[in-house]
Scaffold this motif. Structure first.
Motif, PDB file in Angstrom:
ATOM      1  N   GLY A  38       0.782  -1.233   0.000  1.00 41.56           N
ATOM      2  CA  GLY A  38       0.000   0.000   0.000  1.00 41.56           C
ATOM      3  C   GLY A  38       0.811   1.279   0.000  1.00 41.56           C
ATOM      4  N   LYS A  39       2.110   1.175  -0.153  1.00 41.49           N
ATOM      5  CA  LYS A  39       2.952   2.371  -0.046  1.00 41.49           C
ATOM      6  C   LYS A  39       2.719   3.361  -1.183  1.00 41.49           C
ATOM      7  CE  LYS A  39       6.642   0.543   2.851  1.00 41.49           C
ATOM      8  NZ  LYS A  39       8.079   0.226   2.990  1.00 41.49           N
ATOM      9  N   GLY A  40       2.410   2.854  -2.369  1.00 42.19           N
ATOM     10  CA  GLY A  40       2.168   3.747  -3.498  1.00 42.19           C
ATOM     11  C   GLY A  40       0.959   4.645  -3.250  1.00 42.19           C
ATOM     12  N   LEU A  41      -0.136   4.043  -2.780  1.00 37.09           N
ATOM     13  CA  LEU A  41      -1.334   4.822  -2.471  1.00 37.09           C
ATOM     14  C   LEU A  41      -1.061   5.786  -1.325  1.00 37.09           C
ATOM     15  CD1 LEU A  41      -4.384   5.411  -2.746  1.00 37.09           C
ATOM     16  CD2 LEU A  41      -4.792   3.482  -1.184  1.00 37.09           C
ATOM     17  N   TRP A  42      -0.318   5.321  -0.317  1.00 37.17           N
ATOM     18  CA  TRP A  42      -0.068   6.156   0.854  1.00 37.17           C
ATOM     19  C   TRP A  42       0.763   7.398   0.500  1.00 37.17           C
ATOM     20  CZ3 TRP A  42      -2.075   7.573   5.001  1.00 37.17           C
ATOM     21  CH2 TRP A  42      -1.352   8.208   6.018  1.00 37.17           C
ATOM     22  N   ARG A  43       1.676   7.272  -0.440  1.00 36.95           N
ATOM     23  CA  ARG A  43       2.483   8.433  -0.847  1.00 36.95           C
ATOM     24  C   ARG A  43       1.613   9.549  -1.410  1.00 36.95           C
ATOM     25  NH1 ARG A  43       6.631   4.634  -2.312  1.00 36.95           N
ATOM     26  NH2 ARG A  43       5.709   4.369  -4.377  1.00 36.95           N
ATOM     27  N   ARG A  44       0.476   9.182  -1.983  1.00 41.68           N
ATOM     28  CA  ARG A  44      -0.443  10.189  -2.530  1.00 41.68           C
ATOM     29  C   ARG A  44      -1.365  10.768  -1.460  1.00 41.68           C
ATOM     30  NH1 ARG A  44      -0.766   9.906  -8.164  1.00 41.68           N
ATOM     31  NH2 ARG A  44       0.361   8.160  -9.089  1.00 41.68           N
ATOM     32  N   LEU A  45      -1.720   9.951  -0.466  1.00 43.88           N
ATOM     33  CA  LEU A  45      -2.687  10.388   0.540  1.00 43.88           C
ATOM     34  C   LEU A  45      -2.042  11.127   1.712  1.00 43.88           C
ATOM     35  CD1 LEU A  45      -5.049   7.279   0.786  1.00 43.88           C
ATOM     36  CD2 LEU A  45      -5.503   9.446  -0.357  1.00 43.88           C
ATOM     37  N   GLU A  46      -0.838  10.723   2.090  1.00 39.85           N
ATOM     38  CA  GLU A  46      -0.218  11.269   3.296  1.00 39.85           C
ATOM     39  C   GLU A  46      -0.072  12.795   3.261  1.00 39.85           C
ATOM     40  OE1 GLU A  46       3.146  12.381   5.970  1.00 39.85           O
ATOM     41  OE2 GLU A  46       3.078  12.469   3.787  1.00 39.85           O
ATOM     42  N   PRO A  47       0.307  13.418   2.114  1.00 38.72           N
ATOM     43  CA  PRO A  47       0.391  14.889   2.098  1.00 38.72           C
ATOM     44  C   PRO A  47      -0.943  15.573   2.378  1.00 38.72           C
ATOM     45  CG  PRO A  47       1.595  13.947   0.242  1.00 38.72           C
ATOM     46  CD  PRO A  47       0.816  12.825   0.871  1.00 38.72           C
ATOM     47  N   ILE A  48      -2.060  14.916   2.011  1.00 41.30           N
ATOM     48  CA  ILE A  48      -3.374  15.503   2.289  1.00 41.30           C
ATOM     49  C   ILE A  48      -3.594  15.608   3.795  1.00 41.30           C
ATOM     50  CG2 ILE A  48      -5.869  15.198   2.005  1.00 41.30           C
ATOM     51  CD1 ILE A  48      -5.288  13.671  -0.573  1.00 41.30           C
ATOM     52  N   GLY A  49      -3.238  14.539   4.503  1.00 42.37           N
ATOM     53  CA  GLY A  49      -3.375  14.556   5.955  1.00 42.37           C
ATOM     54  C   GLY A  49      -2.468  15.593   6.595  1.00 42.37           C
ATOM     55  N   ARG A  50      -1.261  15.735   6.075  1.00 40.72           N
ATOM     56  CA  ARG A  50      -0.319  16.705   6.642  1.00 40.72           C
ATOM     57  C   ARG A  50      -0.858  18.125   6.525  1.00 40.72           C
ATOM     58  NH1 ARG A  50       3.038  14.276  10.107  1.00 40.72           N
ATOM     59  NH2 ARG A  50       3.866  12.342   9.224  1.00 40.72           N
ATOM     60  N   ARG A  51      -1.592  18.390   5.465  1.00 39.41           N
ATOM     61  CA  ARG A  51      -2.123  19.749   5.277  1.00 39.41           C
ATOM     62  C   ARG A  51      -3.209  20.094   6.300  1.00 39.41           C
ATOM     63  NH1 ARG A  51      -1.267  18.769  -0.406  1.00 39.41           N
ATOM     64  NH2 ARG A  51      -3.410  18.025  -0.706  1.00 39.41           N
ATOM     65  N   LEU A  52      -3.767  19.072   6.947  1.00 36.76           N
ATOM     66  CA  LEU A  52      -4.807  19.305   7.953  1.00 36.76           C
ATOM     67  C   LEU A  52      -4.231  19.579   9.339  1.00 36.76           C
ATOM     68  CD1 LEU A  52      -7.296  16.492   6.874  1.00 36.76           C
ATOM     69  CD2 LEU A  52      -7.615  18.952   6.577  1.00 36.76           C
ATOM     70  N   MET A  53      -2.920  19.518   9.476  1.00 38.69           N
ATOM     71  CA  MET A  53      -2.286  19.710  10.779  1.00 38.69           C
ATOM     72  C   MET A  53      -1.732  21.129  10.883  1.00 38.69           C
ATOM     73  SD  MET A  53      -0.416  15.986  11.094  1.00 38.69           S
ATOM     74  CE  MET A  53       0.122  16.262  12.769  1.00 38.69           C
ATOM     75  N   PRO A  54      -1.647  21.678  12.110  1.00 42.26           N
ATOM     76  CA  PRO A  54      -2.025  21.088  13.404  1.00 42.26           C
ATOM     77  C   PRO A  54      -3.536  21.045  13.589  1.00 42.26           C
ATOM     78  CG  PRO A  54      -1.347  23.352  13.713  1.00 42.26           C
ATOM     79  CD  PRO A  54      -1.102  23.032  12.269  1.00 42.26           C
ATOM     80  N   VAL A  55      -3.986  20.087  14.339  1.00 38.16           N
ATOM     81  CA  VAL A  55      -5.425  19.862  14.517  1.00 38.16           C
ATOM     82  C   VAL A  55      -5.946  20.659  15.708  1.00 38.16           C
ATOM     83  CG1 VAL A  55      -7.191  18.139  14.944  1.00 38.16           C
ATOM     84  CG2 VAL A  55      -5.220  17.567  13.539  1.00 38.16           C
ATOM     85  N   THR A  56      -6.873  21.534  15.444  1.00 35.37           N
ATOM     86  CA  THR A  56      -7.501  22.315  16.511  1.00 35.37           C
ATOM     87  C   THR A  56      -9.023  22.244  16.441  1.00 35.37           C
ATOM     88  OG1 THR A  56      -7.422  24.312  15.129  1.00 35.37           O
ATOM     89  CG2 THR A  56      -5.565  23.926  16.638  1.00 35.37           C
ATOM     90  N   HIS A  57      -9.550  21.535  15.438  1.00 38.81           N
ATOM     91  CA  HIS A  57     -11.000  21.475  15.239  1.00 38.81           C
ATOM     92  C   HIS A  57     -11.412  20.024  14.988  1.00 38.81           C
ATOM     93  CE1 HIS A  57     -14.966  22.080  13.376  1.00 38.81           C
ATOM     94  NE2 HIS A  57     -14.968  23.257  13.973  1.00 38.81           N
ATOM     95  N   PRO A  58     -12.569  19.589  15.480  1.00 39.13           N
ATOM     96  CA  PRO A  58     -13.010  18.202  15.294  1.00 39.13           C
ATOM     97  C   PRO A  58     -13.060  17.762  13.828  1.00 39.13           C
ATOM     98  CG  PRO A  58     -14.364  19.260  16.954  1.00 39.13           C
ATOM     99  CD  PRO A  58     -13.496  20.330  16.383  1.00 39.13           C
ATOM    100  N   LEU A  59     -13.438  18.666  12.909  1.00 40.70           N
ATOM    101  CA  LEU A  59     -13.499  18.281  11.496  1.00 40.70           C
ATOM    102  C   LEU A  59     -12.109  17.995  10.930  1.00 40.70           C
ATOM    103  CD1 LEU A  59     -16.286  20.612  10.042  1.00 40.70           C
ATOM    104  CD2 LEU A  59     -16.424  18.181  10.627  1.00 40.70           C
ATOM    105  N   GLN A  60     -11.095  18.708  11.438  1.00 38.39           N
ATOM    106  CA  GLN A  60      -9.722  18.403  11.031  1.00 38.39           C
ATOM    107  C   GLN A  60      -9.331  17.010  11.508  1.00 38.39           C
ATOM    108  OE1 GLN A  60      -8.146  22.183  12.792  1.00 38.39           O
ATOM    109  NE2 GLN A  60      -6.797  22.134  10.999  1.00 38.39           N
ATOM    110  N   ALA A  61      -9.704  16.687  12.751  1.00 38.33           N
ATOM    111  CA  ALA A  61      -9.403  15.360  13.299  1.00 38.33           C
ATOM    112  C   ALA A  61     -10.110  14.276  12.493  1.00 38.33           C
ATOM    113  CB  ALA A  61      -9.821  15.290  14.766  1.00 38.33           C
TER     114      ALA A  61
END
Length: 232
Positions: free
Chosen positions: A118-141
């Protein structure tokens, strides 16, 4: 018969989630800690932190359920098209349970190689999660949980094989739901409690008992495939 197999699969998935708690802390512990410390000290109220953790886990388990529905639906299509695959998929599920037991018992770590799929898919998804940090709101979490649910994980992939062998999108989703619920208690614990739990789960006696219990579930899955239920 179908209901009995589903009930056994649900029990297996739930127990696997609980027993894989140490692995879950290792895989998701970093992001859970990030949720804990993203808030300013003045806003780190237990209720607010719990809300962020619950939303993160809601997103993570929702991704598991979606993945279970997708592979379960694929299994349904395969079984309808190629009947001999029923036995093959069922044996594959048994094999993945054995590999999971070997991993948890630290007898053989080959399951880690499965994570590379699953590393190929994860390389595409992980930057999306990073853009949501730092988490201060429930929707970000929630968003980070939806992304982190696709983190390459051998235990998750083992359960997805079980979902695939169920031959049903609905059953696959249910199996992954209960697997996710099994992992929930561990990931809701943070800080010192999480470290204490990880230390406990990594103790040799607990690992061996957990691995042996998973082997029992693998045998229960294999029992009807071997025709032993007709003998006894």
């Amino acid at each position: 018969m179908i209901q009995e197999l589903l009930a056994m699969g649900v029990m297996t998935a739930l127990i696997a989630g609980l027993l894989g708690g140490g692995h879950c802390i290792g895989m998701c512990g970093g992001i859970v800690s990030a949720l804990s410390f993203a808030l300013p000290p003045s806003q780190r109220h237990p209720a607010r932190l719990l809300g962020l953790l619950l939303m993160y886990n809601l997103g993570r388990i929702s991704s598991y359920v979606l993945a279970g529905a997708l592979v379960g639906g694929l299994g349904q299509l395969l079984v309808q098209s190629i009947q001999p695959l029923v036995q093959l998929l069922s044996w594959l599920a048994v094999l993945m349970l054995v590999l999971m037991a070997a991993y948890i018992g630290q007898w053989w770590m080959g399951l880690l190689k499965v994570e590379a799929l699953g590393k190929g898919l994860w390389r595409r998804l992980e930057p999306i999660g990073r853009r949501l940090m730092p988490v201060t709101h429930p929707l970000q979490a929630l968003g980070i949980g939806l992304v982190w649910g696709w983190l390459p994980c051998g235990l998750v992939y083992s359960m997805l094989i079980l979902a695939l062998s169920s031959g049903s999108a609905l059953h696959g989703a249910i199996l992954m739901l209960f697997f996710g619920l099994g992992t929930l208690p561990t990931l809701l614990l943070t800080g010192a409690l999480a470290q204490q739990l990880m230390t406990y789960l990594r103790q040799g006696f607990w690992r061996q008992c957990s691995a042996l219990l998973l082997l029992v579930f693998a045998l229960l899955q294999a029992w009807p495939l071997l025709g032993l239920n007709r003998i006894f």
